[in-house]
Design a protein around this motif. Sequence first.
Motif, mmCIF file in Angstrom:
data_model
loop_
_atom_site.group_PDB
_atom_site.id
_atom_site.type_symbol
_atom_site.label_atom_id
_atom_site.label_comp_id
_atom_site.label_asym_id
_atom_site.label_seq_id
_atom_site.Cartn_x
_atom_site.Cartn_y
_atom_site.Cartn_z
ATOM 1 N N GLN A 8 0.843 -1.203 0.000
ATOM 2 C CA GLN A 8 0.000 0.000 0.000
ATOM 3 C C GLN A 8 0.879 1.254 0.000
ATOM 4 O O GLN A 8 0.620 2.195 -0.752
ATOM 5 C CB GLN A 8 -0.932 -0.005 1.222
ATOM 6 N N VAL A 9 1.932 1.266 0.817
ATOM 7 C CA VAL A 9 2.847 2.412 0.869
ATOM 8 C C VAL A 9 3.541 2.585 -0.482
ATOM 9 O O VAL A 9 3.650 3.711 -1.004
ATOM 10 C CB VAL A 9 3.887 2.230 2.007
ATOM 11 N N ALA A 10 3.990 1.471 -1.084
ATOM 12 C CA ALA A 10 4.670 1.543 -2.384
ATOM 13 C C ALA A 10 3.714 2.023 -3.464
ATOM 14 O O ALA A 10 4.098 2.816 -4.344
ATOM 15 C CB ALA A 10 5.239 0.173 -2.753
ATOM 16 N N ALA A 11 2.454 1.586 -3.426
ATOM 17 C CA ALA A 11 1.479 2.029 -4.423
ATOM 18 C C ALA A 11 1.189 3.520 -4.275
ATOM 19 O O ALA A 11 1.090 4.245 -5.276
ATOM 20 C CB ALA A 11 0.188 1.211 -4.287
ATOM 21 N N ASP A 12 1.063 3.994 -3.025
ATOM 22 C CA ASP A 12 0.848 5.428 -2.803
ATOM 23 C C ASP A 12 2.044 6.235 -3.301
ATOM 24 O O ASP A 12 1.875 7.277 -3.956
ATOM 25 C CB ASP A 12 0.617 5.713 -1.309
ATOM 26 N N ARG A 13 3.241 5.729 -3.022
ATOM 27 C CA ARG A 13 4.463 6.416 -3.469
ATOM 28 C C ARG A 13 4.532 6.446 -5.001
ATOM 29 O O ARG A 13 4.883 7.463 -5.589
ATOM 30 C CB ARG A 13 5.680 5.687 -2.876
ATOM 31 N N LEU A 44 2.056 6.304 -7.084
ATOM 32 C CA LEU A 44 1.024 7.226 -7.588
ATOM 33 C C LEU A 44 1.509 8.673 -7.524
ATOM 34 O O LEU A 44 1.310 9.451 -8.475
ATOM 35 C CB LEU A 44 -0.258 7.048 -6.769
ATOM 36 N N VAL A 45 2.183 9.030 -6.439
ATOM 37 C CA VAL A 45 2.723 10.390 -6.314
ATOM 38 C C VAL A 45 3.833 10.607 -7.342
ATOM 39 O O VAL A 45 3.893 11.640 -8.018
ATOM 40 C CB VAL A 45 3.245 10.633 -4.874
ATOM 41 N N VAL A 88 8.601 13.874 -15.492
ATOM 42 C CA VAL A 88 9.970 13.418 -15.699
ATOM 43 C C VAL A 88 10.062 11.916 -15.396
ATOM 44 O O VAL A 88 10.733 11.174 -16.119
ATOM 45 C CB VAL A 88 10.940 14.226 -14.807
ATOM 46 N N VAL A 89 9.357 11.447 -14.376
ATOM 47 C CA VAL A 89 9.357 10.021 -14.029
ATOM 48 C C VAL A 89 8.678 9.214 -15.130
ATOM 49 O O VAL A 89 9.144 8.128 -15.503
ATOM 50 C CB VAL A 89 8.669 9.802 -12.661
ATOM 51 N N VAL A 90 7.579 9.736 -15.679
ATOM 52 C CA VAL A 90 6.872 9.038 -16.759
ATOM 53 C C VAL A 90 7.780 8.911 -17.982
ATOM 54 O O VAL A 90 7.889 7.837 -18.584
ATOM 55 C CB VAL A 90 5.549 9.761 -17.103
ATOM 56 N N VAL A 91 8.448 10.015 -18.348
ATOM 57 C CA VAL A 91 9.364 9.984 -19.494
ATOM 58 C C VAL A 91 10.523 9.021 -19.210
ATOM 59 O O VAL A 91 10.948 8.254 -20.092
ATOM 60 C CB VAL A 91 9.884 11.416 -19.820
ATOM 61 N N GLN A 92 11.011 9.025 -17.970
ATOM 62 C CA GLN A 92 12.096 8.125 -17.571
ATOM 63 C C GLN A 92 11.662 6.657 -17.758
ATOM 64 O O GLN A 92 12.422 5.844 -18.264
ATOM 65 C CB GLN A 92 12.458 8.387 -16.108
ATOM 66 N N GLY A 93 10.454 6.334 -17.347
ATOM 67 C CA GLY A 93 9.940 4.978 -17.510
ATOM 68 C C GLY A 93 9.813 4.588 -18.970
ATOM 69 O O GLY A 93 10.197 3.475 -19.372
ATOM 70 N N LEU A 94 9.283 5.498 -19.786
ATOM 71 C CA LEU A 94 9.152 5.213 -21.217
ATOM 72 C C LEU A 94 10.516 5.036 -21.875
ATOM 73 O O LEU A 94 10.697 4.155 -22.723
ATOM 74 C CB LEU A 94 8.367 6.330 -21.904
ATOM 75 N N LEU A 95 11.477 5.879 -21.482
ATOM 76 C CA LEU A 95 12.826 5.746 -22.033
ATOM 77 C C LEU A 95 13.453 4.404 -21.611
ATOM 78 O O LEU A 95 14.139 3.751 -22.407
ATOM 79 C CB LEU A 95 13.721 6.899 -21.580
ATOM 80 N N GLY A 96 13.215 3.978 -20.386
ATOM 81 C CA GLY A 96 13.744 2.700 -19.914
ATOM 82 C C GLY A 96 13.167 1.534 -20.710
ATOM 83 O O GLY A 96 13.892 0.615 -21.125
ATOM 84 N N ILE A 97 11.865 1.552 -20.943
ATOM 85 C CA ILE A 97 11.222 0.489 -21.728
ATOM 86 C C ILE A 97 11.752 0.495 -23.155
ATOM 87 O O ILE A 97 12.078 -0.555 -23.726
ATOM 88 C CB ILE A 97 9.688 0.661 -21.690
ATOM 89 N N THR A 98 11.857 1.696 -23.738
ATOM 90 C CA THR A 98 12.369 1.811 -25.110
ATOM 91 C C THR A 98 13.813 1.331 -25.196
ATOM 92 O O THR A 98 14.193 0.640 -26.150
ATOM 93 C CB THR A 98 12.275 3.276 -25.584
ATOM 94 N N PRO A 128 13.397 17.755 -9.719
ATOM 95 C CA PRO A 128 12.952 18.616 -8.611
ATOM 96 C C PRO A 128 11.962 19.692 -9.054
ATOM 97 O O PRO A 128 11.120 20.139 -8.263
ATOM 98 C CB PRO A 128 14.234 19.254 -8.093
ATOM 99 N N VAL A 129 12.025 20.097 -10.321
ATOM 100 C CA VAL A 129 11.121 21.151 -10.808
ATOM 101 C C VAL A 129 9.687 20.675 -10.764
ATOM 102 O O VAL A 129 8.774 21.423 -10.399
ATOM 103 C CB VAL A 129 11.535 21.579 -12.240
ATOM 104 N N TYR A 130 9.446 19.394 -11.175
ATOM 105 C CA TYR A 130 8.074 18.864 -11.257
ATOM 106 C C TYR A 130 7.703 17.949 -10.080
ATOM 107 O O TYR A 130 6.666 17.310 -10.111
ATOM 108 C CB TYR A 130 7.908 18.053 -12.564
ATOM 109 N N ASP A 131 8.507 17.946 -9.018
ATOM 110 C CA ASP A 131 8.254 17.069 -7.878
ATOM 111 C C ASP A 131 7.012 17.552 -7.141
ATOM 112 O O ASP A 131 6.907 18.715 -6.764
ATOM 113 C CB ASP A 131 9.470 17.075 -6.952
ATOM 114 N N LYS A 132 6.059 16.635 -6.916
ATOM 115 C CA LYS A 132 4.775 16.988 -6.283
ATOM 116 C C LYS A 132 4.721 16.521 -4.822
ATOM 117 O O LYS A 132 3.726 16.742 -4.158
ATOM 118 C CB LYS A 132 3.616 16.315 -7.048
ATOM 119 N N LYS A 133 5.778 15.854 -4.327
ATOM 120 C CA LYS A 133 5.724 15.330 -2.966
ATOM 121 C C LYS A 133 5.614 16.461 -1.940
ATOM 122 O O LYS A 133 4.963 16.315 -0.933
ATOM 123 C CB LYS A 133 6.969 14.501 -2.670
#
Length: 190
Positions: A112-117, A119-120, A126-136, A182-187
């Motif tokens: 649950q903690v990992a899923a909440d993290r 989601l944030v 930047v994290v989404v682009v990082q994930g897509l770049l990793g898959i690619t 850090p620019v787009y960090d929502k935490k």
Amino acid sequence: MSYAEAAASSGPAGAKKIPSPPQVETTIEPKGNVEVVPEEEFEKLKKDAKVKVNELKKDAKEKKEQLSKKAKEWEDEGASFLKKVWDQIVLTASQTKELVYSFTSNIVPQTQVAADRALVELQNPVVVVQGLLGITAAIAGYFGIKECHRIHSESKLVIGVHAAIITGLITADSFFFNKYYPVYDKKGTI
């Protein structure tokens, strides 16, 4: 004359008729190579045979009783062994149940903690682009290795160029990630 009779009466040229088999005579006195035992000796052999059969019966009865006792012992030992095995199975099952319960009771909150993290973190582009770049990159690496094996290239220059390109991309990716994350960090805002 019928066809069957005609066929039976004729035979191969020069064939002789088959002689009939000899007949057995029934007699009271033995004939031929038969050994005759005197009646007194026969009675003695008969008596000895009865004694021997009785001894064998007695011996077989004793062996049967011994085997029955052994079988009872083996049955008792087998029952106690099966009880020990069953007790061990029950103990192992309860220990496994407790282990699974403790694992799931610990893993559910952590999940649950990992899923909440996650989601944030996924709210940061930047994290989404990082994930897509990793898959690619993983897909490109797979096809690169497949192509290298297809053309049977073992040239150190080709492998070095690929390694340099991959190292450069990883370095650029980490630079941009550290700059824009850090620019787009929502935490901090949640």
